[in-house]
Scaffold this active site. Structure first.
Site, PDB file in Angstrom:
ATOM      1  N   ASP A  97      39.402  -3.002  59.489  1.00  0.00           N
ATOM      2  CA  ASP A  97      38.783  -1.655  60.475  1.00  0.00           C
ATOM      3  C   ASP A  97      39.665  -0.401  60.062  1.00  0.00           C
ATOM      4  O   ASP A  97      40.709  -0.589  59.650  1.00  0.00           O
ATOM      5  CB  ASP A  97      38.818  -1.982  62.061  1.00  0.00           C
ATOM      6  CG  ASP A  97      40.385  -2.336  62.439  1.00  0.00           C
ATOM      7  OD1 ASP A  97      40.931  -2.891  61.749  1.00  0.00           O
ATOM      8  OD2 ASP A  97      40.673  -1.782  63.654  1.00  0.00           O
ATOM      9  N   GLU A 159      42.386  -3.459  64.681  1.00  0.00           N
ATOM     10  CA  GLU A 159      44.012  -3.129  64.403  1.00  0.00           C
ATOM     11  C   GLU A 159      43.848  -1.610  65.094  1.00  0.00           C
ATOM     12  O   GLU A 159      44.914  -1.394  66.092  1.00  0.00           O
ATOM     13  CB  GLU A 159      44.652  -3.051  63.320  1.00  0.00           C
ATOM     14  CG  GLU A 159      45.965  -2.842  63.257  1.00  0.00           C
ATOM     15  CD  GLU A 159      46.536  -1.446  63.160  1.00  0.00           C
ATOM     16  OE1 GLU A 159      47.609  -0.957  63.225  1.00  0.00           O
ATOM     17  OE2 GLU A 159      45.673  -0.571  62.786  1.00  0.00           O
TER      18      GLU A 159
END
Length: 453
Positions: A97, A159
């Site tokens: 991500d 994250e």
């Protein structure tokens, strides 16, 4: 046994595909922030899974866990390949991500269209952390059948929003993620041409503080004077958080020992884009101020905007504070110290309310270990110069979760970024020459852990 020169040649021959893979991942807008839809992270998880299958991983799954409210997490990819009997298992971590692209005018090219300028490849996630993903994939391809360790690859999908289900994910898939050595590829190097091993990370405490003076807004002409507006009082409260030198002035916060290397001031000013004439805050070495001393920033304020301002006294105002704590400091103790300071320094008797936020443990690597010695050898062989031991002022709170789940594992924090990478900012980029060296270094490290070089 495989030689360093042979692995270097394999890496060079494989790097064109590594770059192609990175470009394909950058084109996927895998923003995990809540304001963005799930399509990007779903597509990037699927793409990462395919890359790992192509790199010879025997078992590859896209996995999720439910959060505390029963909602599924963003997708993570877990892949595994068995090693020879008796060989150690290495867990390779990265995340797929990315941050939102930010201001369009800050980019010189489309953030989701990888673009090369000079020796750098620009695009959101090009450095943080899709370069980490392709570094893992590239190292696995380079070693191929010479891979002499068991490998598990864990590519997280949230994250950039604080890894909210990380602990739950570890609990659910504890056996699948167990390893003897954990390599977290989410940090940076000293500079282009000089590698680094991250040996410390500051912890994190954040909160929202609200200052209230009225139960409703009143006319600034009618009541201004004896009644100060909430934004003024919030500003006075925030001003108490630092002393005149710029050091954090919250009692109860600790400082870790100073680093053995320093960060040149000219480099810091250039890397951070400090404007001419702006003095740097704090005392002690710059490396200590960045890595081993607490730092406190106001990262957001809720107040009436200039365009919507009227002649009224603002009854309340809020600010979000981000406190980075030194390695060795307990986050709960730091949080209590910050909250006590805010309440006890309420200006003019204003009502101060503190809302707790995120807490994250700091990290301090052992000074020496077999895994650390292997990493130093691998980095020196890949770059031709010894790595620098660095701290990082930012935080990776999930490392504490890994240490709790696998207390016997050796954790190495590495990365692909350099001071010009601008992770989280506009015009994020990765230096392609450094990325090739990172792939080689990881291949050498895995081979050394297997005692194949």
């Amino acid at each position: 046994m495989t030689s360093v020169d042979e692995l270097a040649q394999r890496t060079h021959e494989a790097f064109a595909q590594v770059r192609t893979d990175l470009e394909a991942l950058v084109r996927i807008p895998s923003v995990s922030a809540a304001a963005f839809g799930p399509e990007g992270v779903e597509a990037s998880a699927a793409a990462v899974a395919e890359l790992l299958r192509g790199a010879g991983m025997e078992q590859v799954d896209v996995l999720r866990v439910d959060d505390e409210e029963g909602r599924p997490s963003r997708p993570a990819v877990v892949a595994h390949r068995e090693g020879p009997e008796g060989a150690p298992t290495v867990l390779l971590y990265a995340h797929h991500d990315v941050q939102p692209p930010g201001k369009p005018e800050g980019w010189r090219s489309d953030p989701f269209e990888p673009t090369q300028r000079g020796e750098r490849l620009y695009g959101r996630g090009a450095a943080d952390d899709k370069a980490g993903i392709v570094a893992h994939v590239g190292a696995l391809r380079v070693l191929g059948d010479d891979l002499g360790v068991g490998v598990t690859v864990f590519v997280e999908g949230e994250e950039e929003v604080g890894s909210p289900t990380f602990s739950r994910f570890l609990h659910t898939y504890r056996d699948r993620l167990a390893a003897d050595v954990i390599i977290v590829a989410d940090s940076n190097n000293w500079k282009v041409g000089v590698p680094a091993l991250t040996t410390s990370l500051r912890g994190l405490v954040d909160c929202v503080v609200e200052v209230s003076v009225l139960d409703h807004a009143v006319h600034s002409g009618m009541f201004g004077g004896p009644v100060l507006d909430a934004l003024t009082l919030l500003s006075r409260l925030v001003a108490t958080l630092h002393d005149d030198a710029g050091d954090v002035a919250v009692a109860g916060l600790t400082t870790a020992p100073s680093p053995t290397v320093d960060y040149p001031e000219d480099d810091l000013r250039a890397d951070a884009g400090v404007l001419d004439g702006v003095a740097l805050a704090g005392t002690g070495s710059l490396a200590a101020r960045l890595w081993t001393k607490p730092a406190l920033s106001v990262i957001g304020i809720d107040a009436t905007t200039v365009d919507h301002a009227s002649n009224t006294i603002t009854p309340s105002a809020r600010a979000k504070l981000s406190l980075r704590i030194a390695p060795g400091q307990d986050p709960a103790a730091a949080e209590a110290a910050l909250h006590e300071h805010l309440v006890s320094h309420a200006p003019f008797g204003a009502r101060v309310r503190v809302e707790r936020g995120e807490r994250g443990q700091a990290f301090q690597a052992p000074a020496d270990s077999e895994a650390m010695r292997a990493a130093r050898w691998a980095f020196t062989s890949a770059w031709g110069t010894e790595p620098v031991d660095i701290g990082v002022g930012g935080s990776i709170p999930f490392i504490a979760d890994l240490l709790e789940a696998y207390p016997q594992a050796a954790i190495l924090v590495t990365g692909v970024e350099d001071p010009d990478s601008r992770a989280h900012s506009e015009d994020e980029s990765v230096h392609l020459g450094e990325l090739e060296r990172v792939v080689l270094a990881e291949a050498l490290l895995l081979a050394r852990l297997a005692r194949q070089v």
